[in-house]
Write a protein that holds these residues in place. Structure first.
Motif, PDB file in Angstrom:
ATOM      1  N   ALA A 407       8.008 -10.514   5.708  1.00 30.93           N
ATOM      2  CA  ALA A 407       6.593 -10.161   5.887  1.00 30.93           C
ATOM      3  C   ALA A 407       6.467  -8.684   6.293  1.00 30.93           C
ATOM      4  CB  ALA A 407       5.976 -11.052   6.955  1.00 30.93           C
ATOM      5  N   ARG A 408       7.382  -8.235   7.137  1.00 37.35           N
ATOM      6  CA  ARG A 408       7.321  -6.850   7.610  1.00 37.35           C
ATOM      7  C   ARG A 408       7.495  -5.863   6.445  1.00 37.35           C
ATOM      8  NH1 ARG A 408      10.114  -2.654   8.784  1.00 37.35           N
ATOM      9  NH2 ARG A 408      12.012  -3.544   7.904  1.00 37.35           N
ATOM     10  N   LYS A 411       4.448  -5.987   4.087  1.00 34.82           N
ATOM     11  CA  LYS A 411       3.286  -5.344   4.714  1.00 34.82           C
ATOM     12  C   LYS A 411       3.420  -3.819   4.681  1.00 34.82           C
ATOM     13  CE  LYS A 411       0.550  -7.126   8.460  1.00 34.82           C
ATOM     14  NZ  LYS A 411       0.674  -7.736   9.759  1.00 34.82           N
ATOM     15  N   LYS A 412       4.610  -3.378   4.936  1.00 34.43           N
ATOM     16  CA  LYS A 412       4.833  -1.926   5.007  1.00 34.43           C
ATOM     17  C   LYS A 412       4.701  -1.251   3.625  1.00 34.43           C
ATOM     18  CE  LYS A 412       8.262   1.420   6.412  1.00 34.43           C
ATOM     19  NZ  LYS A 412       9.680   1.565   6.299  1.00 34.43           N
ATOM     20  N   SER A 414       3.724  -2.958   0.436  1.00 37.92           N
ATOM     21  CA  SER A 414       2.970  -3.547  -0.659  1.00 37.92           C
ATOM     22  C   SER A 414       1.652  -2.837  -0.901  1.00 37.92           C
ATOM     23  CB  SER A 414       2.705  -5.018  -0.351  1.00 37.92           C
ATOM     24  OG  SER A 414       1.685  -5.471  -1.189  1.00 37.92           O
ATOM     25  N   LEU A 417      -1.246  -5.483  -0.073  1.00 37.39           N
ATOM     26  CA  LEU A 417      -1.583  -5.818   1.312  1.00 37.39           C
ATOM     27  C   LEU A 417      -1.929  -4.610   2.168  1.00 37.39           C
ATOM     28  CD1 LEU A 417       0.875  -8.696   2.275  1.00 37.39           C
ATOM     29  CD2 LEU A 417      -1.413  -8.802   1.313  1.00 37.39           C
ATOM     30  N   LYS A 418      -2.091  -3.451   1.528  1.00 39.97           N
ATOM     31  CA  LYS A 418      -2.465  -2.261   2.309  1.00 39.97           C
ATOM     32  C   LYS A 418      -3.808  -2.532   2.970  1.00 39.97           C
ATOM     33  CE  LYS A 418       0.159   1.584   1.676  1.00 39.97           C
ATOM     34  NZ  LYS A 418       1.326   0.851   1.867  1.00 39.97           N
ATOM     35  N   LYS A 419      -3.966  -2.045   4.199  1.00 40.32           N
ATOM     36  CA  LYS A 419      -5.209  -2.276   4.957  1.00 40.32           C
ATOM     37  C   LYS A 419      -6.433  -1.897   4.133  1.00 40.32           C
ATOM     38  CE  LYS A 419      -4.430  -2.017   9.881  1.00 40.32           C
ATOM     39  NZ  LYS A 419      -4.088  -1.001  10.860  1.00 40.32           N
ATOM     40  N   GLN A 428      -9.870 -11.623   0.042  1.00 40.60           N
ATOM     41  CA  GLN A 428      -8.541 -11.323   0.592  1.00 40.60           C
ATOM     42  C   GLN A 428      -7.555 -12.463   0.347  1.00 40.60           C
ATOM     43  OE1 GLN A 428      -8.954 -10.099   4.648  1.00 40.60           O
ATOM     44  NE2 GLN A 428     -10.217  -8.345   4.109  1.00 40.60           N
ATOM     45  N   ILE A 432      -3.693 -12.149  -1.040  1.00 43.27           N
ATOM     46  CA  ILE A 432      -2.492 -12.667  -0.387  1.00 43.27           C
ATOM     47  C   ILE A 432      -1.764 -13.626  -1.337  1.00 43.27           C
ATOM     48  CG2 ILE A 432      -1.691 -14.115   1.546  1.00 43.27           C
ATOM     49  CD1 ILE A 432      -3.979 -12.756   3.180  1.00 43.27           C
ATOM     50  N   THR A 435       0.162 -11.687  -3.818  1.00 46.59           N
ATOM     51  CA  THR A 435       1.410 -11.165  -3.236  1.00 46.59           C
ATOM     52  C   THR A 435       2.479 -12.245  -3.248  1.00 46.59           C
ATOM     53  OG1 THR A 435       0.075  -9.811  -1.794  1.00 46.59           O
ATOM     54  CG2 THR A 435       2.392 -10.037  -1.201  1.00 46.59           C
TER      55      THR A 435
END
Ligand SMILES: Nc1ncnc2c1ncn2[C@@H]1O[C@H](COP(=O)(O)OP(=O)(O)OP(=O)(O)O)[C@@H](O)[C@H]1O
Length: 629
Positions: A407-408, A411-412, A414, A417-419, A428, A432, A435
């Motif tokens: 997941a880390r 998140k970093k 992808s 999944l970017k904010k 959303q 997800i 992803t």
């Protein structure tokens, strides 16, 4: 016991002689040239520590520094660490140091480049005018060079500030290349009184480690500076002429030194066992005859030379030799099958490690492109990091079922999944879900221990849009069909070409390459291990596999005769490939503390044997011939 202490400490007085030179009231200069393992680096660190104690406060107040120039970043880090990170020491490579000196002199740099380009263009145009056929490759290339140099000249006035990265390729319009930075710094030190004053005021002491390999232009400038500023400047050179292995270094550095330069000698070798020291003494015997003494408590140690027929399976040969060495030395750490196996294997070129570690298919095409070389060797190539820093950890997290890590990473990196993407997104949950689907699709490639090729991984990620694709790889990811595009794009960029081949390798090669990059790789190059030491060393020699032209072990070991150029150089007293190779061999062998195995592949086994015996490097019982396995 008392005798032992005297023996081992025979060189200890040298440190105080050196420290004496650094006294600010009466600066002197020195040249500490001594053999491998004699404790030059240790002396350097000792005098730095003492200097910090005596002058640290004063230097901090006056904002002065001691400049310490090392050959590699790794050596700089080691000295920073061993001198306890003191702020009065500026430890850097010669390129970083030179750039630090010149970087604020934009106008002067411009003038230097303009004058240099004018000379270079005039020279090329003169050659072009003499060309009999302007359509041949040389002339066409020369024409391109002239155009590009003229373009650079015309653009110079638009540059506000030059850029330079000592560890990079420096290909932007405003960047300087490595050799320019060195030449400009040398020219400023030689010719600009202001630069001389700034240098001596900021760095009243300059210490150069591995000075036998430091860029000769700059070493000469430091000597000149020393002659001009003796009363306020101290220059300290550390090195060993027998360990000069790069062509950048100043030949015969130790000759014609200024008479007032202190030249202390060291005769101990604190590193190696006795037999290893006898070997390296013999290797340098007919070069300068310097002989070292072992420490009294050192064991005899082992050296062994394996002459192997070319064409054998090298992995098998080298594994067998590791077992054989464990028997000869009675040291199980030699044995490749043992859990505690710990041997440093020295190869001549990185691709020899790539072949042995299983990443040659991916490595070789990229290694052939000179622009990619540095990044490939230090792991900084951004398109490669996509595989090593994003995909590899992701796949490893999947394999070890580490959901948190997975997941880390996603998140970093992808895109989905970017904010900002999620904020803008209308749904959303769908993002997800997308992803998760992208991940499943990627991991399906690795099901049942399958290792997909890198191209399949790249295309999969591009299709699912899981992560952004690095710019260099985008044209390949975008291609519909490889075969069609291959024939369609004749003038394809050499970098893309290289990646086209590299991407056909299985993903396992990225895993192996990643291990090679990490500190615990068991391979190093003969050149790259300068300054380092290991308990057990295996030196692999094969000129054919190395395919370089600077060194020739076949000639050093008498397996090949001298060329007419060698003969001519010999007659004229000039350096030959044999001299260079002998010094490289000295560096490689002198890394070993306890035991040393040389593994040489050759077509001429008998000649190798008689050469290494006749020059007294190895005894008959230390030599084994391996014709078959
Ligand atoms: N006076 C000493 N007493 C005990 N050990 C020493 C002494 N000097 C050096 N050593 C040890 O010997 C080894 C070699 O020292 P060092 O790396 O400083 O040598 P060097 O001359 O820089 O070697 P090289 O030129 O081969 O890189 C190191 O392990 C160091 O700790």
């Amino acid at each position: 016991m008392a005798i032992q202490t005297i023996d081992n400490n025979i060189d200890n007085g040298v440190d105080s002689e050196l420290f004496d030179c650094l006294k600010l009231e009466s600066p002197k200069s020195f040249f500490l040239f001594a053999g491998a393992g004699s404790g030059k680096t240790r002396s350097l660190v000792n005098i730095l520590r003492e200097f910090e104690q005596k002058y640290g406060k004063q230097f901090r107040l006056e904002r002065k520094k001691v400049a310490i120039i090392t050959y590699t970043n790794a050596a700089a880090d080691e000295i920073i660490h061993r001198s306890e990170h003191s702020s009065i020491f500026q430890v850097s490579t010669i390129h970083s140091f030179a750039w630090g000196l010149i970087k604020n002199f934009t106008n002067d740099i411009k003038s230097w480049i303009k004058s240099n380009l004018t000379d270079e263009i005039a020279d090329l145009e003169e050659k072009q005018a003499k060309s009999k056929n302007l359509q041949n490759k040389t002339s066409l290339d020369r024409a391109k060079k002239i155009t590009s140099k003229k373009k650079r000249y015309a653009n110079l006035d638009n540059i506000v500030k030059f850029t330079y990265n000592p560890n990079g390729d420096n290909i932007t319009k405003d960047s300087l290349n490595h050799s320019e930075v060195i030449s400009i710094a040398a020219s400023f030190i030689d010719n600009k009184a202001l630069m001389q004053d700034i240098l001596v005021c900021k760095y009243p002491i300059v210490l150069i480690d591995e000075s036998q390999d430091t860029k000769k232009e700059l070493v000469d400038s430091f000597f000149q500076l020393y002659n001009r500023k003796k009363d306020s400047f101290s220059l300290g050179l550390f090195g060993d002429t027998m360990q000069r292995i790069y062509s950048d270094g100043k030949e015969k550095l130790g000759e014609n030194l200024p008479a007032d330069m202190l030249q202390p000698a060291k005769i101990m070798n604190h590193r190696s066992n006795k037999r290893i020291i006898r070997l390296i003494n013999n290797i340098r015997k007919d070069v300068d005859g310097q002989e070292q003494r072992p420490r009294t408590e050192k064991a005899e140690g082992v050296v062994h030379f394996f002459i192997c027929s070319r064409g054998l399976d090298k992995n098998e040969v080298e594994n067998d030799i590791s077992v054989r060495m464990s028997k000869i030395t009675e040291d199980s750490k030699w044995d490749i099958g043992s859990e505690e196996h710990e041997v440093k294997t020295l190869i001549l070129e990185h691709h020899m490690a790539a072949r042995r570690m299983g990443f040659i298919n991916f490595f070789e095409p990229l290694y052939r492109v000179s622009k990619l070389k540095t990044g490939l060797l230090d792991g900084s190539l951004s398109s490669l990091n996509f595989f090593t820093k994003t995909i590899l950890p992701l796949v490893k997290a999947y394999e070890s079922d580490d959901k948190f890590e997975l997941a880390r990473i996603v998140k970093k990196n992808s895109r989905l999944l970017k904010k900002e993407t999620l904020k803008k997104s209308e749904n959303q949950i769908v993002d997800i879900q997308k992803t998760n689907e992208a991940l499943s699709s990627l991991f399906s490639l690795f099901k049942d221990s399958n290792e997909p090729n890198l191209l399949a991984v790249l295309k999969n990620i591009h299709k699912s849009q899981l992560f952004p694709i690095p710019e260099t790889l985008l044209p390949i990811a975008l291609r519909e069909d490889r075969a069609v595009s291959d024939s369609a794009e004749e003038n394809i960029d050499e970098i893309i070409n290289a990646w086209d081949s590299a991407l056909l390798s299985p993903f396992s090669e990225i895993r192996n390459y990643d291990v090679y990059l990490s500190e615990d790789s068991k391979f190093g190059t003969h050149q790259g291990v300068k300054g380092l030491e290991y308990d057990r060393v295996m030196v692999i020699i094969d000129d054919e596999e190395a395919s370089g032209f600077m060194f020739s072990y076949d000639k050093l070991f008498g397996a090949k005769g001298l060329t007419t150029t060698d003969e001519k150089n010999l007659d004229e007293g000039k350096e030959t490939g044999i001299d260079r190779t002998k010094r490289l061999f000295y560096v490689a062998c002198s890394r070993a503390k306890e035991s040393l195995a040389i593994v040489a592949y050759t077509d001429n086994m008998e000649s190798v044997k008689s050469t290494i015996m006749s020059n007294n490097w190895f005894e008959e019982n230390e030599i084994e011939m391996i014709k078959e396995i």
